[in-house]
Design an enzyme around this catalytic site. Structure first.
Site, PDB file in Angstrom:
ATOM      1  N   HIS A   1      30.387 -80.003 -13.041  1.00 45.80           N
ATOM      2  CA  HIS A   1      31.763 -79.740 -12.646  1.00 45.80           C
ATOM      3  C   HIS A   1      31.790 -78.611 -11.638  1.00 45.80           C
ATOM      4  O   HIS A   1      31.010 -77.653 -11.717  1.00 45.80           O
ATOM      5  CB  HIS A   1      32.620 -79.384 -13.863  1.00 45.80           C
ATOM      6  CG  HIS A   1      34.078 -79.623 -13.630  1.00 45.80           C
ATOM      7  ND1 HIS A   1      34.869 -78.736 -12.931  1.00 45.80           N
ATOM      8  CD2 HIS A   1      34.887 -80.651 -13.964  1.00 45.80           C
ATOM      9  CE1 HIS A   1      36.101 -79.213 -12.865  1.00 45.80           C
ATOM     10  NE2 HIS A   1      36.141 -80.368 -13.485  1.00 45.80           N
ATOM     11  N   HIS A   2      32.708 -78.717 -10.685  1.00 47.37           N
ATOM     12  CA  HIS A   2      32.807 -77.702  -9.633  1.00 47.37           C
ATOM     13  C   HIS A   2      33.162 -76.325 -10.212  1.00 47.37           C
ATOM     14  O   HIS A   2      32.934 -75.297  -9.579  1.00 47.37           O
ATOM     15  CB  HIS A   2      33.855 -78.128  -8.597  1.00 47.37           C
ATOM     16  CG  HIS A   2      33.468 -77.811  -7.192  1.00 47.37           C
ATOM     17  ND1 HIS A   2      32.874 -76.616  -6.826  1.00 47.37           N
ATOM     18  CD2 HIS A   2      33.581 -78.536  -6.040  1.00 47.37           C
ATOM     19  CE1 HIS A   2      32.659 -76.621  -5.523  1.00 47.37           C
ATOM     20  NE2 HIS A   2      33.072 -77.768  -5.031  1.00 47.37           N
TER      21      HIS A   2
END
Length: 480
Positions: free
Chosen positions: A145-146
């Protein structure tokens, strides 16, 4: 427990089913360098598990504040199981490149389980019919996930999961000391913290808006005095600006880094300029082939690593973005390259002094219930259709190491990056240089890029034009 920063929270708030906010990477490995010339799945698991001890963030999960009244927290996952995050699959026969691209596109389309640590990895075997790969090669696809990492931060993840030699000496076990509490906070505790933070956040937003107004005033004065180049981005809408679906397409082109340097040196530009010119040429060629090339030039968003500009912070993400003209209205590839070189310089100079470089922070600055609701409303109502300004693609350039890396003894022979699509932009290019190679990887909405193989051929043809022009310059210089 540790609360997420504003920019990290922005990527949580922007999470939608059709635009999940994870990034990814595809590494391909040659097992012939491993002891015995073979790598077992359990060896890769053991390698990952040992190295994850150095990355405690990857053993944590997200805890939301009740009612989304405050930014979420990282807490240690008391049930962390590395085998849940590592999966083992194989391509069916014949196991060719197109099959691998389709598999990666499918895997990257699926959102992460937000109740667990926000990453996954897949070991992929059966790459038996990809001609330019060593025999027995396997791939490792990772998605994170960013909120955990940005493009530059992903290099630290790569470094932690690899060795510098195929059979390194055993290392001392790393003490897994959590940097966050391993006791799940109660909802009452989180609400109490939220009340305190609301006061702080309100004051912080007030100060932020004052600072933002000051920065815009400075920017206006600088542009008026011609001290800061004024951006002139009025790009047209293309098929890549349609609303983005849940499904993805993936392709990639591989080049010799020395060939990119040849073009760079011949025209006195940077590697990033050459990469942008290759993308510009490919988009021009592709859209022209289907009768959709606009007369106005296309534009790209270019992520910037803010670590080198503002120093380190406790945020996992330290990224901003600027916008550059791709000059796709220029037919001659060399003239286009030189125009891109100038536009990229101006975009960087503008970005250094413009508060717009941090625009994505707005998604994390407000209370999550407001930010998430706004993002959902924007996506579901397809409001990107009505915006007068837009960008046509994202081009990120992440330089990798110039030396060999090994995973469980297998040598990394190729690496491709995968990015994030947004509701109004369904085309993402990731440029990655590693050792003596450079790759340009393409992530797109499957409904917008229906023939990704044809687009890869456009990338290759675009670079071939520049390489031929560089060869002529070299020959002319030698003749004189």
């Amino acid at each position: 427990m540790k609360q997420l920063g504003i920019l990290d929270t922005a990527f949580i708030n922007l999470e939608q089913s059709n635009t999940p906010q994870h990034i990814g990477g595809l590494g391909i490995y040659d097992p012939s360098t491993a002891p015995g010339g073979f790598v077992r799945f359990k060896q890769v698991i053991a390698s990952f598990e040992q190295r994850l001890n150095k990355l405690p963030l990857f053993r944590t999960r997200l805890v939301e504040v009740p009612g989304s009244l405050d930014r979420p927290y990282w807490v240690q996952d008391e049930n962390f199981d590395v085998e849940f995050h590592l999966r083992h699959i194989a391509l069916p026969q014949p196991g060719d490149w197109r099959q691998l691209c389709i598999q990666i596109a499918r895997l990257h389309s699926r959102p992460l389980d937000m109740s667990r640590p926000l990453w996954e990895a897949y070991i992929i075997e059966g790459l038996d019919n990809i001609g330019d790969l060593p025999k027995g090669s396997f791939a490792v696809y990772t998605k994170m996930h960013h909120a955990l990492v940005d493009g530059a931060g992903g290099q630290s993840f790569m470094a932690a999961l690899h060795d510098l030699e195929p059979d390194p000496a055993p290392t001392e076990p790393v003490d897994v000391t959590p940097f966050v509490a391993d006791i799940l906070p109660t909802g009452l505790t989180l609400l109490g913290r939220a009340m305190v933070n609301q006061t702080k956040n309100t004051l912080g937003l007030a100060k932020g808006f004052v600072g933002l107004a000051r920065d815009f005033a400075k920017l206006g004065v600088g542009i008026a005095r011609d001290e800061i180049p004024k951006p002139d981005i009025q790009s047209p809408k293309t098929r890549f600006n349609e609303p983005v679906s849940k499904y993805r397409a993936f392709e990639a082109a591989s080049f010799e880094l020395a060939d990119f340097k040849q073009v760079k040196n011949a025209f006195g530009v940077k590697i990033n300029d050459v990469a942008l010119a290759v993308v510009a040429g490919a988009m021009r060629r592709y859209l022209d082939s289907i009768g959709e090339l606009p007369e106005q030039p296309l534009a790209a968003s270019i992520p910037m690593n803010m670590r080198t500009r503002r120093g380190e912070t406790d945020e996992n993400n330290q990224v901003g973005s600027v916008f550059s003209d791709l000059h796709t209205n220029i037919e001659d590839p060399v003239e286009r390259l030189m125009a891109i070189n100038q536009s990229a310089k101006e975009a960087k100079e503008f970005g250094e002094k413009s508060p717009l470089v941090d625009a994505i922070k707005l998604a994390g600055a407000f209370t999550p219930w407001l930010a998430k609701g706004t993002a959902r409303f924007y996506s579901e109502r397809q409001l990107s259709r009505h915006l007068p300004l837009n960008i046509n693609t994202v081009v990120t350039n992440v330089p990798g190491p110039n030396f060999d890396l090994f995973c469980a003894g297998a040598r990394l022979v190729r690496y491709h990056g995968l990015g994030v699509l947004t509701p109004g932009c369904g085309l993402f290019h990731a440029v990655f240089s590693f050792s003596d190679a450079l790759t340009i990887s393409v992530l797109a909405d499957r409904q917008q890029l229906t023939d990704p193989q044809a687009y890869r051929e456009c990338l290759e043809a675009s670079f071939a034009e520049l390489q031929q022009a560089a060869a002529k310059v070299e020959a002319k210089a030698k003749a004189s």
